[in-house]
Each structure stands twice: as C-alpha cells, then as structure tokens.
Scaffold this active site. Structure first.
Site, mmCIF file in Angstrom:
data_model
loop_
_atom_site.group_PDB
_atom_site.id
_atom_site.type_symbol
_atom_site.label_atom_id
_atom_site.label_comp_id
_atom_site.label_asym_id
_atom_site.label_seq_id
_atom_site.Cartn_x
_atom_site.Cartn_y
_atom_site.Cartn_z
ATOM 1 C CD GLU A 223 -41.083 -6.187 5.091
ATOM 2 O OE1 GLU A 223 -40.255 -5.681 5.885
ATOM 3 O OE2 GLU A 223 -42.301 -5.927 5.117
ATOM 4 C CG HIS B 177 -38.706 -2.283 5.607
ATOM 5 N ND1 HIS B 177 -39.550 -2.474 6.678
ATOM 6 C CD2 HIS B 177 -39.239 -1.251 4.907
ATOM 7 C CE1 HIS B 177 -40.536 -1.604 6.639
ATOM 8 N NE2 HIS B 177 -40.364 -0.846 5.563
ATOM 9 C CG ASP C 66 -42.258 1.241 -2.196
ATOM 10 O OD1 ASP C 66 -43.035 2.213 -2.271
ATOM 11 O OD2 ASP C 66 -41.406 1.132 -1.303
ATOM 12 C CG ASP D 110 -38.442 -4.505 9.415
ATOM 13 O OD1 ASP D 110 -38.204 -3.446 8.797
ATOM 14 O OD2 ASP D 110 -39.237 -5.364 8.994
#
Length: 260
Positions: free
Chosen positions: A143, A138, A67, A136
């Site tokens: 996300e 990801h 990314d 979370d």
C-alpha cells in the site's frame, strides 16, 4: 521501462501470453510469478488456450504467488492459493507440486513471510513476475508509503483496497484486514516485471507510476528502478499519459529481435 499501449484487455493478454510462451521456450522450468484479480485473467486464458491447442508446453513451468490473505483457510475459494490453482495451475495442466506460495494460516505469520522470501531465492528467483496496479498505485499489497526496499511481510490493507476486493466476497465484513505480500524489494528482484492495467479507473495510477516521480506514495513507481520492466495498458488506462504518442511510436519502431 517499456510502455506498450494495446487496444483492449484481450490484446494485452495475448501480448503477455506470447512473452511468457517465449520465456518457456527458452527456459521450460521458468518460475512465473502470478497476480490475482480480474485484470490478469486474459493472460491466463490465452495461455490455457495455447496449452489446449498444443502450441505451448508449460508442463515444466513453476508458479509462485505474489500475495495471500492472512487467516483464510487454504481451501477457501477466495484464498489466493485457491484462486491461483483454479485460474492458472489447473488450466495449464500443472499440479500443486509446481506451485509455491506463502502460508497465510501460519501461527507465526512473520516467520512464514520470511520463509517465503527465502524460498523464492532458493528456487532461483522469479523469472517473470506479473503485476496489477491498484487505483492508489499499489503493487502486490504494498500500500502507499510502503518501503521501496521492503521484503515479503504482513501488511494491513487500506479500507479502499478492502472495498475494491469486496466484490469477490459476500460482504465487506468477510474481506480480511491483513495479507502476506512480496515486498517491493522482493518484487524488484524478479528478472522481468510485467504490469497489466486496463480501464480508465487505473489511468491516474498508471500516469503517476510511469511519468511521475519515484515515490513510496505510489508503490508502482518503483518499476522505474528495474532494468527490465514492461507496462502493458489499454487505451483507457493510457488516457492520463502525457507521452502516450511517444510510447506508441517507440513500440511501433521496436526491432523484431527485441523481446517484450
């Protein structure tokens, strides 16, 4: 999915470095997908130590990004291009010619995302993709509620992710709101996925990803769909697993002829 519980982050780094060394012995020009952040550093340090000791020849390896921030200049110290060059490419004795990543400074970010997706396929696909996991759940910057079939694209970061990443910047205000990330569908095309997670803060996300249902709310649960996914975690990150003892027993009984 194989789950390997190790004593600490250093042991996890050595284990994964051994798997990468084995891959490069079999395929010297393997395309290695790398992740950023503090978690994978023990992997890169272990690989660099092997290169310095002449026990690993990484000279033909190729490196690709997972990314990239949108809007940060390529030379910015916290652009992921800069981070990968600093923490992976240079320590392994490679050059920028061995490196590929998305262009977060492109005028047309959507086109740059699609271009990178196609470039990965044209390069023969990723042989081994390293992954971290967010609190979370990801992976990459996919996300919660990201499509499990998503391709490389622009994503808006959650406030929690920006807060988590603020430690690399002078202030939260400097953390970009957008990124280019390989999509979950793109990630799943890698031949081997290796996720490293350490620390108690990752325990809930690890448990939901490994033992919970397949869910877009926990993007890392998509690893359950992959034919060759390895999750390496330390004792703290394993603390939420109901099947921890089974995973330990399975790894202890693993035949020597099986690769990580």
């Amino acid at each position: 999915m194989e789950v390997v519980i190790v004593p600490d982050a250093e042991a996890g780094g050595e284990l994964i470095a051994s798997a990468i060394a084995g891959l490069l012995a079999r395929k010297p020009d393997a395309l290695l997908g790398v992740a950023t952040g503090s978690t994978p550093l023990p992997i890169y340090q272990a690989l660099a130590a092997r290169v310095r000791a002449d026990t690993l020849d990484a000279s033909r390896a190729r490196i690709c990004q997972l990314d990239e921030y949108v809007g940060l200049p390529k030379g910015h110290p916290e652009s992921y291009r800069s981070v990968v060059l600093r923490e992976v490419v240079e320590p392994l004795g490679l050059t920028e010619a061995s490196f590929m990543g998305p262009d977060g400074t492109a005028e047309d970010v959507a086109a740059a995302s699609s271009d990178y997706d196609r470039a990965l396929a044209a390069a023969g696909g990723v042989d081994l993709q390293l992954l971290g996991i967010g609190t979370d759940g990801h992976i990459g910057f996919n996300e919660p509620c990201s499509s499990l079939a998503s391709r490389t694209r622009i994503k808006t970061l959650t406030e929690q992710t920006r807060v988590d990443n603020a430690r690399f910047f002078d202030s939260l205000d400097e953390v970009p709101h957008h990124v280019i990330t390989q999509g979950i569908g793109t990630i799943l095309e890698a031949r081997h996925l290796v996720l490293l997670a350490t620390g108690e803060a990752k325990a809930e996300a690890v448990a939901l990803s490994v033992e919970g249902p397949l869910s877009a709310m926990v993007p890392a649960s998509a690893l359950q769909l992959h034919p060759h996914a390895t999750v390496v975690i330390d004792e703290a990150a394993a603390s939420g697993l109901k099947l921890a003892d089974y995973f330990r027993a399975t790894y202890a009984a693993k035949p020597t002829w099986q690769f990580l």
